[in-house]
Design a protein around this motif. Structure first.
Motif, PDB file in Angstrom:
ATOM      1  N   GLU A 128      94.263  81.593  99.802  1.00 51.78           N
ATOM      2  CA  GLU A 128      95.802  81.879 101.004  1.00 51.78           C
ATOM      3  C   GLU A 128      95.280  80.490 101.679  1.00 51.78           C
ATOM      4  O   GLU A 128      96.166  80.074 103.039  1.00 51.78           O
ATOM      5  CB  GLU A 128      95.068  83.120 101.900  1.00 51.78           C
ATOM      6  N   ILE A 129      93.932  80.771 102.337  1.00 58.17           N
ATOM      7  CA  ILE A 129      94.126  79.961 103.424  1.00 58.17           C
ATOM      8  C   ILE A 129      94.300  78.504 102.805  1.00 58.17           C
ATOM      9  O   ILE A 129      94.490  77.633 103.791  1.00 58.17           O
ATOM     10  CB  ILE A 129      92.207  79.697 103.985  1.00 58.17           C
ATOM     11  N   GLY A 130      93.329  78.097 101.519  1.00 53.90           N
ATOM     12  CA  GLY A 130      93.878  77.261 101.097  1.00 53.90           C
ATOM     13  C   GLY A 130      95.596  76.535 100.947  1.00 53.90           C
ATOM     14  O   GLY A 130      95.941  75.147 101.379  1.00 53.90           O
ATOM     15  N   TYR A 131      96.134  76.699 100.414  1.00 53.61           N
ATOM     16  CA  TYR A 131      97.805  76.791 100.275  1.00 53.61           C
ATOM     17  C   TYR A 131      98.389  77.397 101.839  1.00 53.61           C
ATOM     18  O   TYR A 131      98.846  76.325 101.715  1.00 53.61           O
ATOM     19  CB  TYR A 131      98.112  79.061  99.785  1.00 53.61           C
ATOM     20  N   THR A 132      97.582  77.664 103.438  1.00 56.67           N
ATOM     21  CA  THR A 132      98.782  77.335 104.120  1.00 56.67           C
ATOM     22  C   THR A 132      98.155  75.984 104.778  1.00 56.67           C
ATOM     23  O   THR A 132      98.485  75.373 105.063  1.00 56.67           O
ATOM     24  CB  THR A 132      97.747  78.115 104.869  1.00 56.67           C
ATOM     25  N   SER A 133      96.904  75.362 104.268  1.00 55.58           N
ATOM     26  CA  SER A 133      96.187  74.760 105.169  1.00 55.58           C
ATOM     27  C   SER A 133      96.453  72.926 104.416  1.00 55.58           C
ATOM     28  O   SER A 133      96.453  71.570 104.831  1.00 55.58           O
ATOM     29  CB  SER A 133      94.479  74.653 104.895  1.00 55.58           C
ATOM     30  N   VAL A 134      97.257  73.385 103.284  1.00 56.88           N
ATOM     31  CA  VAL A 134      97.900  72.346 102.781  1.00 56.88           C
ATOM     32  C   VAL A 134      98.927  71.881 103.410  1.00 56.88           C
ATOM     33  O   VAL A 134      99.017  70.354 103.527  1.00 56.88           O
ATOM     34  CB  VAL A 134      97.904  72.005 101.398  1.00 56.88           C
ATOM     35  N   THR A 135      99.453  72.617 104.098  1.00 59.14           N
ATOM     36  CA  THR A 135     101.342  71.876 104.648  1.00 59.14           C
ATOM     37  C   THR A 135     101.238  72.411 106.354  1.00 59.14           C
ATOM     38  O   THR A 135     101.665  70.922 106.600  1.00 59.14           O
ATOM     39  CB  THR A 135     102.465  72.663 103.502  1.00 59.14           C
ATOM     40  N   VAL A 136     100.580  73.021 106.798  1.00 61.96           N
ATOM     41  CA  VAL A 136     101.195  74.080 107.958  1.00 61.96           C
ATOM     42  C   VAL A 136     100.150  73.015 108.492  1.00 61.96           C
ATOM     43  O   VAL A 136     100.950  72.668 109.752  1.00 61.96           O
ATOM     44  CB  VAL A 136     100.217  75.065 108.066  1.00 61.96           C
ATOM     45  N   PRO A 137      99.006  72.196 108.919  1.00 60.32           N
ATOM     46  CA  PRO A 137      98.477  71.140 109.773  1.00 60.32           C
ATOM     47  C   PRO A 137      99.459  70.041 110.098  1.00 60.32           C
ATOM     48  O   PRO A 137      99.964  68.820 111.097  1.00 60.32           O
ATOM     49  CB  PRO A 137      97.160  70.930 109.414  1.00 60.32           C
ATOM     50  N   LYS A 138      99.741  69.304 109.298  1.00 61.63           N
ATOM     51  CA  LYS A 138     100.882  68.361 109.146  1.00 61.63           C
ATOM     52  C   LYS A 138     101.898  68.658 109.731  1.00 61.63           C
ATOM     53  O   LYS A 138     102.698  67.534 110.310  1.00 61.63           O
ATOM     54  CB  LYS A 138     101.353  67.758 107.630  1.00 61.63           C
ATOM     55  N   TYR A 176     106.960  81.727 102.088  1.00 67.95           N
ATOM     56  CA  TYR A 176     105.414  82.273 100.711  1.00 67.95           C
ATOM     57  C   TYR A 176     104.598  81.333 101.365  1.00 67.95           C
ATOM     58  O   TYR A 176     103.676  81.600 100.740  1.00 67.95           O
ATOM     59  CB  TYR A 176     106.072  81.678  99.734  1.00 67.95           C
ATOM     60  N   SER A 177     104.882  80.503 102.173  1.00 66.99           N
ATOM     61  CA  SER A 177     103.908  79.772 102.692  1.00 66.99           C
ATOM     62  C   SER A 177     103.547  79.444 103.490  1.00 66.99           C
ATOM     63  O   SER A 177     101.922  79.340 103.884  1.00 66.99           O
ATOM     64  CB  SER A 177     104.270  78.061 102.249  1.00 66.99           C
ATOM     65  N   ILE A 178     103.762  80.635 104.287  1.00 67.05           N
ATOM     66  CA  ILE A 178     102.830  81.049 105.925  1.00 67.05           C
ATOM     67  C   ILE A 178     102.717  82.085 105.932  1.00 67.05           C
ATOM     68  O   ILE A 178     101.986  82.999 106.534  1.00 67.05           O
ATOM     69  CB  ILE A 178     104.029  80.213 106.832  1.00 67.05           C
TER      70      ILE A 178
END
Length: 317
Positions: A72-82, A282-284
């Motif tokens: 879950e940490i990786g899933y969100t960190s791939v997209t949310v910061p950008k 589903y991503s956040i």
């Protein structure tokens, strides 16, 4: 590398539009998504730390739960910061290189497929615990859990291999604007100049293979669980057994419901904006809700969190 063809330019980078249609609400959306992202990080890190520090939780179900939290940490960190940087108008935040775009899509797909397989492994754990309790120690030993988790990660890693390879063979000659907040397959295919029929077929087949295989394993596991529970005479025993499955079933329903909608269909989306909303869910949203579901529905996790909080409070005095 993307092949060059006559009269077509190599696409060096893409521009992510994000939620450009909600420009007037960008500060509100930034605050909302930042809060959700921070909650996701804190909640999942808390699950990982509590399970690691509390010996009472050193059991297969919680072993898989820590892997789920890592995903879950990786899933969100791939997209949310950008995406958050795009809301603030940070220079270059909306631009992503061709290689970066494919890498983001690869990692996102890899983590999503791994989560599907891991949820199936967690269903198998519940099946053995309820239907074969006398053989639980042998069938779900520490070594078996390690091998099962490794198989989930390996299966997830192999899932995007063919789709990403086929994506890399497509030609993108402009425009380079992706109407999404990350490099998802559907908006990328809409920008391709070359024939995408093979890529679309491969995406659909791979998505269905992962989704159907993992959901079938979950359905069979819970079918056997329900059959076993119906044969129990004691209502209290049925309630206790069901309570151990309720959190997992809730997470599965949230995760698979949105994934089936997004990927187990043709690529023609009825509405780009609606697809973005589903992607956000589903991503956040789901990664933020999953730790809450497990902690609120599980007395052992709540107890461990309470003990950790109490110890921290006591030491601080």
């Amino acid at each position: 590398m993307q092949p060059d063809t006559p009269n077509q330019t190599h696409m060096a980078e893409f521009v992510l539009l994000g939620f450009a249609e909600a420009h007037g609400s960008r500060l509100f959306l930034f605050a909302l998504f930042l809060t959700m992202y921070l909650l996701t990080l804190v909640e999942n890190l808390a699950i990982i730390l509590v399970v690691g520090l509390d010996h009472r939780l050193h059991r297969p179900m919680y072993f898989f739960l820590t892997h789920l939290s890592c995903l879950e940490i990786g899933y969100t960190s791939v997209t949310v910061p950008k995406m958050l940087a795009g809301f603030l108008g940070v220079a270059g935040a909306q631009r992503i290189s061709y290689a970066g775009c494919l890498s983001q899509l690869f990692i996102f797909t890899f983590l999503g497929a791994t989560e599907c397989l891991l949820l199936a492994a967690m269903a198998y754990d519940r099946y053995v615990a309820i239907c074969l309790p006398l053989r639980y120690g042998a069938l779900v030993s520490r070594g078996a859990c390690g091998r099962l988790a490794a198989a989930c990660w390996l299966g997830g890693l192999l899932t995007p291999a063919l789709p990403i390879y086929l994506m890399s063979r497509l030609t993108f000659c402009g425009p380079n604007v992706i109407d999404h907040f990350f490099c998802d397959a559907s908006p990328l295919l809409a920008l391709a100049c070359s024939d995408v029929a093979l890529k679309e077929t491969a995406d659909l087949l791979v998505s269905l293979a992962v989704l159907l295989a993992s959901s079938a394993a979950i359905a069979v596991s819970y079918g056997r669980i329900v059959w076993t529970l119906l044969r129990l005479r004691a209502a209290a025993a049925r309630r206790k057994a069901f309570s151990t499955c309720a959190a997992h079933l809730s997470v599965v329903s949230l995760f698979y419901g949105t994934l089936f909608f997004m990927y187990a269909r043709t690529r023609a989306a009825p509405s780009v904006s609606f697809s973005k909303v589903v992607s956000v869910f589903y991503s956040i949203v789901t990664p933020m809700l999953n730790p809450l579901i497990y902690s609120l529905r599980n007395h052992e996790v709540k107890g461990a969190l309470g003990r950790a909080f109490s110890c921290g409070s006591w030491e601080g005095r």
